[in-house]
Enzyme design. Structure first.
Site: not given
Lengths: 309, 309, 309, 309
Positions: B278-279
């Site tokens: 997600k990052v």
């Protein structure tokens, strides 16, 4: 004015007698914990009460999968309102995948390279989540297309529960025992990603309005409603707001580490919900400050032991 | 090894120079706050970056309505992912209702009788919420029925924004300035109750899959994605998970009082999100421990003041 | 009933005008922060008020050494009640040692082998602490033995302040400017270990009763007493309890991440102290939820900027 | 890689078998709680281990007076390091006073007028505290003056314990059973105020260096040292720092709601203490996140039940 009692511990005491000792303290943490055990015992005993549990946080992957499932199996819980993550992790285990003991001091970039995803100090293999896609597609394919065009999450999860042949699964057990599982934010999860990619190729509309209608209907089925709130988030809010039509819930316990003074709903005391019509009276309400993954199993045992008497 | 610096305060210092002093500390709270101010300034400056803010907790009723709205107006924010409550409270004010200063030590049963609902130490009149029903119905009636049969929350809120003639409204300003507002759990709010009752008489399906498709599309529109996470909950998760397809966000700051060690997603550090894709990297990530209603206005001013240079 | 305002942010606003905007919100975090800035400004302006600050937590090593010292230098603070750790770290820097930027994910066993001790994400060399022993012994040796046989911590720290020639030192600056530093638990620190080993060979009795007498005397010196509480612990309790003889403090702000519902004194709201006679009235009291190392520098600048007007 | 287990609850399970189920989870809250129960059981069983408990927060007034006292009576605890407040409240009850069940939503100004002082939701009558003065003076008068001129808190409390004829009293029981009670910040309490006023008329020097010498000596008495940390503050720090001379404690559990990321010692993980030489190895260390007034009685019963086997 009533006086504070002191807890007497004994080697041979049961969980429920320890909880009774704590209720007698009447103040601070022990008073709140003891009151929660008593309210929970009263709920479990009450045949005229529809019991909901809301699940937020890593309860299913974090060791409470059987606790929740066994309470559903024993008909102590009739409705579950959960985050998508808890559904995802129940399905992963039902499909034979496991959660791995890790460490919170991990190097996440390296974990990513190793194909592991982290929840504090536990890991799940990315491969498990990929496998979930295939299984999800297969299970969706077995649902008739017209049904898929306007389905509530509770109906979808009942279908999945039917197809997952695992007696330790929350979804499966709920389906077998007639409990209903709601996942109002089902798309906001790894399972949700698979639903979304499926929906781009096949008919699928998961309609939250159908969930809410069913949830509101359930609040009218029996004389009383009791709610067990584990963590906060949308599951907590959803289960409480659905009860406004009937004038609020009759009893509720909440276990959370979130604090009230930030003003967020997750940490809000249950009394605040009275002003919104989500809760009926300040009696039979209690917030226990703490980690639900620690305290709920203990409270559940204390409540079950009360039933023996 | 780098050394800890000490903050020098001066009477005539700007918010941004104070934040720079704090960044130089490099450790503990000041280091995190100062880094957040710098990342936020970099985001605001970056024309090739799509900027999202996630809103959970009482930001709109609690005094930050104009802060968020003005940043949208200045095109510093392109997408907002919010709880239904924040949308509800923006609409209430757009319709002329106000939030009332109260006390957290209120008797909630009496508040209920007085027609007031409480969020910690602020109140809202139940009458305002009833009025919202009429306005919501009227605004829904103006949306063509075919559109209402399969609409995303972002489309619905754009319609509402168009119809609400209030330049201080987040919904209105977003619509005027081309920002997109997502409310993935829109039914889980007072506004949601009105949508649900409407849906029982009229055609209305709010389809979360449409929201997710639009949100994923937005993550591809520019070279970079930056995320500002105020509070946790579904808004935090939704905005991050939508970025997995592009390999994760490039920069993120998070302000929260939730703690990591309970294992819940709301309190999880942003680094954990790397292991989920997600990052992207641990650079340009920071969690500031604190109350977003206090810290975000200060960080926003610090970031804007950096732009002058 | 008063209404909630919304914060308006502007590029060119000062820290104090931002704090004023926050005070106007009147509720939740912004209301508390804004009120704290106003109370602090009022305290700083008030010549007839003895101002105390209590320090617990890593304020001196964590970047706030100059903030506290400069306020003492400007006579905005007359008395400091602190943990031994903050004194230890002030002395370490006064003797030329530095604090090192580290990481909270360190392997502490390896750090121990490397001669580094950790405070969350900052390190201090064990060698610095060993050096402190020699300097402490030397400074103690210069205090006449009769004085050493019954000395308050405030007298001891005044002697140290005299001998430490470092204008950035809190101890030194306090001595120069006539502020008094109390360390009621001085033995409970690395410096304290050195005092203890010294006392086994040389005459040394640090008498906490002398501290308390001096602290109580200070509360009578001016018309009013104001207290700034950074963190909790014994420093918070000591400064408040010393004010019971005069009927309680007149104004107090507290910044803490500790929560009230555990019942511990560190997280207790200031209002509770009214029932103990430690605080006079609920006016001019506020608890700001947050990290003092982040919020106090901002509040201090806001308060100083108010003085310009 | 080891896998996460799920807790199985049963109606007839003991507290210790529930704790064993939780230890098998190995991650998150259940893993930490289960590990704490096991370490505590190992400590209780170990005859070659000196066991200390540190007490901060309202443990004695809040219902745990008998829990601590009974463990001292059973020789499961050899040393207690406590805040002055817990000593004060033990003495109040030993003198026949009671703690009153109140509410945290009280009007503190009115409580003050009614002669009640508040600790969250419990009250104590100011009259009890006044009565404590007379008793304290009387008990001090019976201590020979030469002894009073240089006495450690542990000696003072032993004298008090001798004179207080109440078998439910921690001070009395410790004196009878040969356990040692240290109160390094004894002046920082209501009892402390009485000591201070006494000292202005009579000879009394309570010397913290004597406490520390005795505490260090105790760490050498047996092969191992185990520490139970309930809350943080000076009691936690004192008991750990006293163990640096012997190379650190061998085992420790800590229960606290304080968080680590503020950097304060109260919330610091026990691993951090390894880098200071206060703890030997990362084995046999665990921090349980939660309210010690809730969790410690449960852990104590789980540990005692292990001894039966």
């Amino acid at each position: 004015m009533p006086l504070v009692s002191h807890i007497k511990i004994k080697k041979r005491m049961s969980v429920s007698s320890l909880a009774e000792q704590m209720e007698a303290v009447k103040v601070l943490g022990p008073g709140r914990f003891g009151k929660a055990a008593r309210i929970l015992g009263d709920m479990f005993r009450d045949k005229n009460c529809t019991k909901f549990v809301s699940l937020a946080g890593p309860l299913i992957p974090g060791g409470l999968r059987s606790v929740i499932t066994d309470l559903v199996d024993g008909k102590y819980i009739n409705g579950v309102v959960t985050t998508g993550a808890n559904v995802t992790h129940d399905m992963l285990e039902a499909l034979g995948h496991k959660h791995i003991v890790g460490t919170e001091a991990a190097d996440d970039t390296r974990l990513r390279q190793q194909g592991l995803s982290r929840i504090y100090d536990l890991y799940v293999a990315q491969k498990s989540i990929e496998d979930l896609e295939k299984s999800t597609y297969r299970m969706l394919g077995r649902i008739p297309e017209p049904k898929r065009r306007d389905i509530g999450s509770y109906e979808l999860l009942r279908e999945f529960g039917k197809q997952l042949q695992d007696s330790t699964s929350l979804l499966h057990t709920a389906q077998v025992r007639g409990a209903t599982i709601f996942c109002p934010g089902i798309f906001d999860s790894m399972l949700g990603l698979h639903l979304w990619t499926y929906s781009r190729l096949h008919a699928l509309i998961v309609n939250p309005l159908k969930d809410f209608s069913r949830l509101v209907d359930m609040t009218y089925e029996r004389k009383r409603v009791g709610v067990i709130i584990l963590g906060g988030g949308m599951p907590k809010h959803q289960v409480l707001i659905a009860n406004t039509y009937r004038g609020g819930v009759d009893a509720a316990i909440q276990i959370t580490l979130d604090r009230a003074d930030g003003g967020g709903f997750s940490g809000a005391p249950l009394e605040e919900a009275i002003s919104w019509g989500k809760v009926k009276t300040p009696r039979n309400l209690v917030t226990v400050v703490g980690d639900a993954t620690v305290l709920f199993p203990i409270l559940a045992v204390a409540a079950l032991q009360q039933l023996r008497n």
